[in-house]
Design a protein around this motif. Sequence first.
Motif, PDB file in Angstrom:
ATOM      1  N   PRO A 162      22.320  -5.481 -14.344  1.00 48.76           N
ATOM      2  CA  PRO A 162      23.621  -6.018 -13.924  1.00 48.76           C
ATOM      3  C   PRO A 162      23.617  -6.470 -12.463  1.00 48.76           C
ATOM      4  N   GLN A 163      24.143  -7.666 -12.245  1.00 49.13           N
ATOM      5  CA  GLN A 163      24.149  -8.276 -10.917  1.00 49.13           C
ATOM      6  C   GLN A 163      25.567  -8.717 -10.564  1.00 49.13           C
ATOM      7  N   ALA A 164      25.965  -8.476  -9.315  1.00 46.71           N
ATOM      8  CA  ALA A 164      27.294  -8.858  -8.834  1.00 46.71           C
ATOM      9  C   ALA A 164      27.146  -9.629  -7.532  1.00 46.71           C
ATOM     10  N   LEU A 165      28.161 -10.404  -7.212  1.00 48.02           N
ATOM     11  CA  LEU A 165      28.122 -11.282  -6.036  1.00 48.02           C
ATOM     12  C   LEU A 165      29.298 -11.020  -5.126  1.00 48.02           C
ATOM     13  N   THR A 166      29.018 -10.906  -3.829  1.00 47.58           N
ATOM     14  CA  THR A 166      30.067 -10.882  -2.822  1.00 47.58           C
ATOM     15  C   THR A 166      30.044 -12.192  -2.045  1.00 47.58           C
ATOM     16  N   ILE A 167      31.208 -12.802  -1.897  1.00 46.98           N
ATOM     17  CA  ILE A 167      31.388 -14.037  -1.134  1.00 46.98           C
ATOM     18  C   ILE A 167      32.236 -13.656   0.070  1.00 46.98           C
ATOM     19  N   ALA A 168      31.583 -13.405   1.202  1.00 42.02           N
ATOM     20  CA  ALA A 168      32.310 -12.770   2.305  1.00 42.02           C
ATOM     21  C   ALA A 168      31.567 -12.951   3.621  1.00 42.02           C
ATOM     22  N   GLY A 169      32.198 -12.475   4.679  1.00 41.56           N
ATOM     23  CA  GLY A 169      31.573 -12.485   5.991  1.00 41.56           C
ATOM     24  C   GLY A 169      30.697 -11.284   6.208  1.00 41.56           C
ATOM     25  N   SER A 170      29.707 -11.441   7.070  1.00 41.54           N
ATOM     26  CA  SER A 170      28.793 -10.354   7.422  1.00 41.54           C
ATOM     27  C   SER A 170      29.298  -9.629   8.664  1.00 41.54           C
ATOM     28  N   ASP A 171      29.571  -8.331   8.538  1.00 44.95           N
ATOM     29  CA  ASP A 171      30.028  -7.509   9.667  1.00 44.95           C
ATOM     30  C   ASP A 171      28.839  -6.754  10.260  1.00 44.95           C
ATOM     31  N   SER A 172      28.582  -6.968  11.541  1.00 45.00           N
ATOM     32  CA  SER A 172      27.374  -6.397  12.141  1.00 45.00           C
ATOM     33  C   SER A 172      27.384  -4.876  12.154  1.00 45.00           C
ATOM     34  N   ASP A 173      28.565  -4.246  12.153  1.00 41.97           N
ATOM     35  CA  ASP A 173      28.593  -2.783  12.203  1.00 41.97           C
ATOM     36  C   ASP A 173      28.466  -2.144  10.826  1.00 41.97           C
ATOM     37  N   GLY A 174      28.460  -2.950   9.773  1.00 44.61           N
ATOM     38  CA  GLY A 174      28.204  -2.440   8.433  1.00 44.61           C
ATOM     39  C   GLY A 174      29.356  -1.724   7.764  1.00 44.61           C
ATOM     40  N   SER A 175      30.531  -1.660   8.404  1.00 44.70           N
ATOM     41  CA  SER A 175      31.617  -0.859   7.849  1.00 44.70           C
ATOM     42  C   SER A 175      32.512  -1.617   6.887  1.00 44.70           C
ATOM     43  N   ALA A 176      32.518  -2.941   6.961  1.00 42.93           N
ATOM     44  CA  ALA A 176      33.437  -3.730   6.142  1.00 42.93           C
ATOM     45  C   ALA A 176      32.745  -5.018   5.722  1.00 42.93           C
ATOM     46  N   GLY A 177      33.517  -5.933   5.127  1.00 45.51           N
ATOM     47  CA  GLY A 177      32.971  -7.221   4.741  1.00 45.51           C
ATOM     48  C   GLY A 177      31.825  -7.101   3.751  1.00 45.51           C
ATOM     49  N   MET A 178      30.882  -8.013   3.872  1.00 45.43           N
ATOM     50  CA  MET A 178      29.753  -8.077   2.954  1.00 45.43           C
ATOM     51  C   MET A 178      28.979  -6.768   2.878  1.00 45.43           C
ATOM     52  N   GLN A 179      28.807  -6.118   4.023  1.00 44.11           N
ATOM     53  CA  GLN A 179      28.036  -4.869   4.026  1.00 44.11           C
ATOM     54  C   GLN A 179      28.724  -3.784   3.199  1.00 44.11           C
ATOM     55  N   ALA A 180      30.042  -3.657   3.334  1.00 37.81           N
ATOM     56  CA  ALA A 180      30.763  -2.665   2.535  1.00 37.81           C
ATOM     57  C   ALA A 180      30.656  -2.995   1.048  1.00 37.81           C
TER      58      ALA A 180
END
Length: 272
Positions: A6-24
């Motif tokens: 199973p594969q899923a896709l996030t279409i989002a911004g990259s947050d350098s601190d890893g807490s939100a956005g694409m990283q979350a």
Amino acid sequence: MINSYPQALTIAGSDSDGSAGMQADLHTFFARGVYGASVMTACVAGNSYGIHASVPMPTDFIDQEFADLADDYHIRAAKTGMLADSELIEDVVKNYQAADFGPLVVDPVIMTKHGNQLLEESAFNTLRTKLIPLATVLTPNFYEVQKIAEMTIHNDDDMIMAAKKMQAMGAKNVVAKGSHADNQQTTVRDYILLASGEGFWLSEPYHQTDRVNGTGDSLSACITAELAKGTPMKQAIEIAKQFVNTAIGHPIEVGHKFGPINHWAAQDRSYN
């Protein structure tokens, strides 16, 4: 067998601190046993103190990201996060409609959990008229519910009415998240309106903590991951609500100020 996982896709911004956005989103996909792919829409520089710079990706680069994933992977569900302007929203809509990436979870990212507006009105109107009608699931926070439905929420009946208004805009299933503004509250209640017309409330304990970065991203990402695995809609939403609450309730000490939630506290190990 090729592409059987199973594969899923996030279409989002990259947050350098890893807490939100694409990283979350990718943390959540991993924790739920789904392979995560990404279409990066922006790069954000920030840390636990705040966001300090951002750079949008060119639309031709975003087009190539979509094309490359469509040529190789079997994306079974997708989600959107922060989309900075009307041009970007329209480009994402165009590419999603051209691809076969399964159900779409729209995290509108219009306003912060504190009620501060993130999108300009022109971009909001584009999101409201072009992206929301594509949503298999729409997951607005309390302030976004009011903004999208153009009404003030005073009670449960208001929330139910707002959910129906958003469904009338084209969103098939609506997760209308309750307020987190009262530090005296003991629970957080969200109203769910399914495509079938069934409506119900989900309630989880309220945790007094500043380790809540990425909660909205993670809720929508968990729904996306579960849909990618073939989980029925109602169960996917219930799992996501529990997943995020568990992640908030078991904080990890990362950063000095507003920290991330703990995605691994509710990790699904059944796929191992």
